[in-house]
Design a protein around this motif. Structure first.
Motif, PDB file in Angstrom:
ATOM      1  N   ASP A 259      34.233  14.346  79.740  1.00 22.28           N
ATOM      2  CA  ASP A 259      32.936  14.694  79.290  1.00 22.28           C
ATOM      3  C   ASP A 259      31.899  13.409  79.632  1.00 22.28           C
ATOM      4  N   GLY A 260      32.577  12.362  80.069  1.00 21.49           N
ATOM      5  CA  GLY A 260      31.696  11.056  80.133  1.00 21.49           C
ATOM      6  C   GLY A 260      30.817  10.443  79.242  1.00 21.49           C
ATOM      7  N   LEU A 261      31.122  10.818  78.060  1.00 18.74           N
ATOM      8  CA  LEU A 261      30.499  10.498  77.039  1.00 18.74           C
ATOM      9  C   LEU A 261      31.568   9.164  75.894  1.00 18.74           C
ATOM     10  N   LYS A 262      30.517   8.468  75.415  1.00 16.40           N
ATOM     11  CA  LYS A 262      31.203   7.537  74.435  1.00 16.40           C
ATOM     12  C   LYS A 262      31.016   8.327  73.075  1.00 16.40           C
ATOM     13  N   PRO A 263      31.675   7.941  71.882  1.00 13.75           N
ATOM     14  CA  PRO A 263      31.608   8.840  70.664  1.00 13.75           C
ATOM     15  C   PRO A 263      29.913   8.860  70.134  1.00 13.75           C
ATOM     16  N   VAL A 264      29.086   7.647  70.399  1.00 10.00           N
ATOM     17  CA  VAL A 264      27.951   7.865  69.797  1.00 10.00           C
ATOM     18  C   VAL A 264      26.897   8.681  70.466  1.00 10.00           C
ATOM     19  N   HIS A 265      27.324   9.059  71.714  1.00 14.64           N
ATOM     20  CA  HIS A 265      26.585  10.049  72.593  1.00 14.64           C
ATOM     21  C   HIS A 265      26.914  11.466  72.567  1.00 14.64           C
ATOM     22  N   ARG A 266      28.144  11.653  72.161  1.00 13.36           N
ATOM     23  CA  ARG A 266      28.499  12.615  71.739  1.00 13.36           C
ATOM     24  C   ARG A 266      28.029  13.330  70.595  1.00 13.36           C
ATOM     25  N   ARG A 267      28.097  12.403  69.387  1.00 13.30           N
ATOM     26  CA  ARG A 267      27.507  12.618  68.026  1.00 13.30           C
ATOM     27  C   ARG A 267      26.114  12.867  68.116  1.00 13.30           C
TER      28      ARG A 267
ATOM     29  N   VAL B   1      18.486  10.426  64.234  1.00  9.21           N
ATOM     30  CA  VAL B   1      19.225   9.294  64.019  1.00  9.21           C
ATOM     31  C   VAL B   1      19.790   9.184  62.706  1.00  9.21           C
ATOM     32  N   GLY B   2      19.009   9.766  61.772  1.00 11.78           N
ATOM     33  CA  GLY B   2      19.274   9.928  60.324  1.00 11.78           C
ATOM     34  C   GLY B   2      20.666  10.723  60.121  1.00 11.78           C
ATOM     35  N   ASP B   3      20.606  11.995  60.798  1.00 11.15           N
ATOM     36  CA  ASP B   3      21.746  12.897  60.392  1.00 11.15           C
ATOM     37  C   ASP B   3      22.841  12.310  61.387  1.00 11.15           C
ATOM     38  N   VAL B   4      23.029  11.726  62.589  1.00  7.89           N
ATOM     39  CA  VAL B   4      23.744  11.247  63.114  1.00  7.89           C
ATOM     40  C   VAL B   4      24.724  10.085  62.213  1.00  7.89           C
ATOM     41  N   MET B   5      23.568   9.062  61.705  1.00 12.21           N
ATOM     42  CA  MET B   5      24.322   8.115  61.079  1.00 12.21           C
ATOM     43  C   MET B   5      24.916   8.795  59.729  1.00 12.21           C
ATOM     44  N   GLY B   6      24.207   9.413  59.032  1.00  8.66           N
ATOM     45  CA  GLY B   6      24.845   9.973  57.793  1.00  8.66           C
ATOM     46  C   GLY B   6      25.960  10.919  57.812  1.00  8.66           C
ATOM     47  N   GLY B   7      26.237  11.627  58.687  1.00  3.90           N
ATOM     48  CA  GLY B   7      27.074  12.502  59.056  1.00  3.90           C
ATOM     49  C   GLY B   7      28.310  11.982  59.788  1.00  3.90           C
ATOM     50  N   TYR B   8      27.980  11.241  61.049  1.00  2.20           N
ATOM     51  CA  TYR B   8      28.916  11.265  62.037  1.00  2.20           C
ATOM     52  C   TYR B   8      29.597   9.648  62.376  1.00  2.20           C
TER      53      TYR B   8
ATOM     54  N   ASP C 283      34.099  10.516  56.719  1.00  5.43           N
ATOM     55  CA  ASP C 283      34.314  10.700  55.300  1.00  5.43           C
ATOM     56  C   ASP C 283      35.280  12.023  55.066  1.00  5.43           C
ATOM     57  N   GLY C 284      35.306  12.652  56.224  1.00 10.93           N
ATOM     58  CA  GLY C 284      36.303  13.806  55.830  1.00 10.93           C
ATOM     59  C   GLY C 284      35.397  15.273  55.384  1.00 10.93           C
ATOM     60  N   SER C 285      34.021  15.154  55.099  1.00  8.74           N
ATOM     61  CA  SER C 285      33.411  16.126  54.643  1.00  8.74           C
ATOM     62  C   SER C 285      32.815  17.254  55.550  1.00  8.74           C
ATOM     63  N   VAL C 286      32.888  16.804  57.004  1.00  6.36           N
ATOM     64  CA  VAL C 286      32.331  17.818  58.062  1.00  6.36           C
ATOM     65  C   VAL C 286      33.166  17.430  59.528  1.00  6.36           C
TER      66      VAL C 286
END
Length: 749
Positions: free
Chosen positions: A45-53, A76-83, A156-159
């Motif tokens: 997909d040509g993406l790094k994890p941060v872009h994918r998230r 940004v908050g949802d990405v940082m908090g969840g992934y 953290d295994g939550s999602v």
């Protein structure tokens, strides 16, 4: 005297660990983490994890291209908090880059607000900007909720988060990527999506296609900022074949005419990843340092589009020369590296060729198609099961109603009476009364028929490899049509051209071409006089000195000096002293020994050949171009040892057939010029034999035209009957014709 007390024993449970092994293990873990989760993109997909998230979160937030924008802070908050448990600034920087149309060839984020500019100004804080996905991002996510890719637990295994996106768009090559890992790096420039689709379609049609054919379809990078690639096809082909190389990109410029014959250069496109403000600062710095000799001023007149104005020093400057000087000294020419080091199958770092990258993307698309088809088949099977239960209920409606009204546990009773499954019985029990009308039964039969047909088609698709590739090809054709070169986003922005071969001294190019007369005295004082002087009798020299060389030249010419030591020195006419006075000693301009005298001084004419000879009578022909000296030390061409000196340096006309030499003993010999070798350096061969004295002069001429000389009064004489002097090289010769000058010199040719 106190007794020695032993040190206390440490805890018994201390585990001994080898420091080397521990460091290796921990550093390897860090290196792998950097490679896998930060620096290298996935080839699929040509993406790094941060872009994918980021894209995954934007889909969860339903930020579709047609939906309302949402604050970047929320994303940004949802990405940082969840992934992505890293700094918010790094996540926002990634989001900003995906939205910048000068950084991403096909932006994945549609930004609203200040997302920075090509000058290098940073974006506004995330509380001020808003974002949503673009159509390209939707293509990458298409089918994510249809079990097309694997999911894994978040930090953290939550999602759950996707391991890779379905990637219906060739994002790795279309948008490019760059990153530095531990011990490896990646650098992939952006390309044109329509060309990538053409190459992918060709690869589907011809799986064994050569790298050359794929590289022909993908002409080269297509940068969002445009520019011109000046590499040749062979080097581009080699880069795509090996996965390593680079591309030289130049700014696009045009020449604008101004009143009174003046002109200026306007730069409208600059190389990829070059900050415009920094570029102009660099040009201004070089201008102040007087390193851009052909440029007078630089101005930034950019608004929405780039417009950098470059003013030349004068209207006589060659615009191509001026731009060549700027390309060599500034970022108006930039080298974009190619290092296609990516994660193959999302696991193995590997440098891949263009063909390999497209192959893996196609294999991923096939995997997505198969998984999506299986997912859809499972859905169809579940729906058909329920529809079949509904049809049973309609056919036995009265009995079904009776069971529901009279039985305490209607579900097992229905299952037993009509042999229904648990799902079918549950669906019947959940039916609304309004669904019992006759029209509904017809709709159910129609849906059943439609789904059965779709199920049959999907089963056929899964059984046929060819059918699967046809389906993938159709999807790629749809992408190609959407981003074809006819569309504003899809049109090719970067062109190709060959770099002009300009090898020039830029300081020399600044010199205005004007006529001068070069004057050099017997003692080596040299100067230039303006214009081509015809009468030089009025020139004055220092006491005890007199004129030796006077000739016409242009200010842009080079003057060559041949000394009695057999060395050549090269002088720029523009750097010779001018004006009134007696000039300056030539020894200040080159390392001419005090014991050496000047044998010849002349304007360098490329392509000319000269005869060099020593007083001993040895000589050879040399191309004048081989005599040009690049340093003050000069260039040794004729090898002589004292007391022998160089004494002859005369032009060999292109049509010359014979050579005449005369010695100090007043003996002359004429022989064929072919008997004298052409060399770049050496002693030469014996031209004439002498019993006493040495060589005095020589001249190359065409025998049919006769031999000419100039007497002391300046009168010319020509003798055509020369039979008695014609012989072979290295003979002694005989007395010259009557009237030959007593100084034994032919004079000026």
């Amino acid at each position: 005297m106190s007794k020695h007390v032993p040190p206390p024993e440490g805890p018994k449970d201390i585990e001994k660990i080898d420091l080397k092994e521990a460091l290796e293990e921990r550093y390897l873990a860090y290196a792998l983490s950097t490679i896998m989760h930060r620096a290298l993109p996935d080839v699929r997909d040509g993406l790094k994890p941060v872009h994918r998230r980021l894209l995954h979160v934007m889909q969860i937030l339903r930020l579709d291209p047609n939906s309302a924008f949402k604050k970047s802070a929320k994303i940004v908050g949802d990405v940082m908090g969840g992934y992505h448990p890293h700094g918010d600034q790094s996540i926002y920087d990634a989001l900003v880059r995906l939205a910048q149309d000068f950084s991403s060839r096909y932006p994945l984020v549609d930004g609203q607000g200040n997302f920075g500019n090509i000058d290098g100004d940073s974006a506004a804080a995330y509380r001020y900007t808003e974002a949503r996905m673009t159509e390209v991002a939707k293509l990458l996510l298409e089918g994510l909720d249809e079990d097309t890719v694997d999911f894994r637990p978040n930090y953290d295994g939550s999602v759950q988060e996707p391991v890779v996106l379905p990637g219906a768009f060739p994002n790795l090559l279309a948008n490019g990527s760059s990153g530095i890992a531990v011990g490896m790096a990646t650098s992939i420039p952006p390309h044109n999506a329509a060309e990538l689709c053409d190459a992918a379609l060709h690869l589907i049609k011809t799986p064994n296609a050569t790298d050359e054919k794929i590289a022909q379809l993908v002409q080269g990078p297509d940068f969002p900022t445009g520019g011109i690639i000046i590499d040749d096809r062979a080097s581009i082909m080699e880069a795509y074949k090996t996965g390593r190389g680079g591309f030289r990109v130049r700014a696009r410029w045009t020449q604008e005419e101004l009143p009174r014959g003046m002109w200026q250069i306007v730069v409208t496109e600059i190389p990829y990843l070059v900050q415009k403000s920094r570029l102009i600062e660099k040009i201004a710095e070089l201008l102040t340092a007087k390193k851009l000799t052909l440029l007078n001023d630089v101005r930034d007149e950019s608004a929405e589009d780039i417009r950098i104005v470059l003013e030349p020093k004068s209207r006589t400057v060659d615009p191509n020369l001026m731009m060549e000087q700027l390309f060599r000294n500034t970022e108006l020419e930039s080298r974009i590296p190619l290092n296609m080091n990516v994660l193959s199958h999302g696991k193995v770092p590997k440098v891949m060729s263009l063909k390999d990258v497209l192959r893996e993307w196609l294999d991923h698309r096939k995997d997505v198609l198969v998984r999506r088809s299986n997912f859809r088949l499972a859905e169809i099977a579940r729906r058909l099961e329920i529809l079949e239960g509904y049809l049973v209920a309609y056919l036995n409606l009265d009995e079904v109603i009776r069971i529901i009204r009279e039985e305490d546990e209607p579900k097992p009773a229905l299952m037993a009476r009509f042999k229904l499954t648990d799902n079918q019985a549950e669906a019947i029990l959940n039916m609304r009364l309004r669904a019992l009308r006759k029209l509904e039964e017809m709709e159910i039969r129609g849906e059943h028929q439609k789904l059965t047909k779709e199920q049959k088609a999907l089963n056929a698709l899964l059984k046929s490899d060819d059918e699967q590739w046809v389906k993938i090809a159709d999807e790629i054709k749809g992408v190609k049509e959407k981003y074809s070169k006819k569309t504003p986003l899809g049109r090719r922005r970067t062109d190709f051209s060959e770099a002009p071969e300009i090898d020039v001294d830029f300081e020399q190019a600044m010199i205005e071409k004007e006529p001068v007369t070069v004057v050099c005295s017997e003692k080596g004082w040299i100067r230039t006089m303006k214009g081509h002087m015809e009468d030089v009798s009025g020139l004055t020299y220092k006491d005890g000195d007199r004129g030796q060389f006077t000739f016409h030249a242009m200010s842009t010419d080079k003057v060559m000096l041949f000394s009695s030591s057999g060395k050549f020195f090269t002088l720029d006419v523009a750097k010779l002293p001018g004006g009134r006075g007696h000039g300056e000693p030539v020894r200040l301009m080159c390392d001419l020994d005090a014991a050496d005298s000047i044998v010849s001084l002349f304007v360098h004419v490329p392509g000319t050949k000269r005869l060099l000879a020593s007083t001993e009578g040895d000589g050879f022909v040399v191309p004048e171009d081989d005599c040009v000296a690049n340093t003050r030390k000069g260039k040794q061409v004729l090898n002589v040892k004292a007391p022998v000196e160089a004494c002859v340096c005369v032009v060999v006309p292109p049509d010359a057939t014979h050579l005449a030499t005369i010695g100090e003993n007043r003996k002359m010999i004429i022989f064929k010029l072919d008997e004298v070798p052409e060399m770049a350096r050496g002693k030469g061969v014996r031209l004439q034999k002498f019993k006493d004295g040495g060589l005095s002069d020589a001249r190359a001429f065409k025998l049919k035209d006769g031999l000419s000389w100039t007497d002391s009064s300046g009168r010319n004489f020509v003798v055509t009957d020369l039979k008695e002097w014609i012989g072979e090289r290295a003979q002694a010769g005989r007395l010259p014709p009557k009237g030959f000058p007593s100084r034994n010199k032919f004079g000026a040719p």
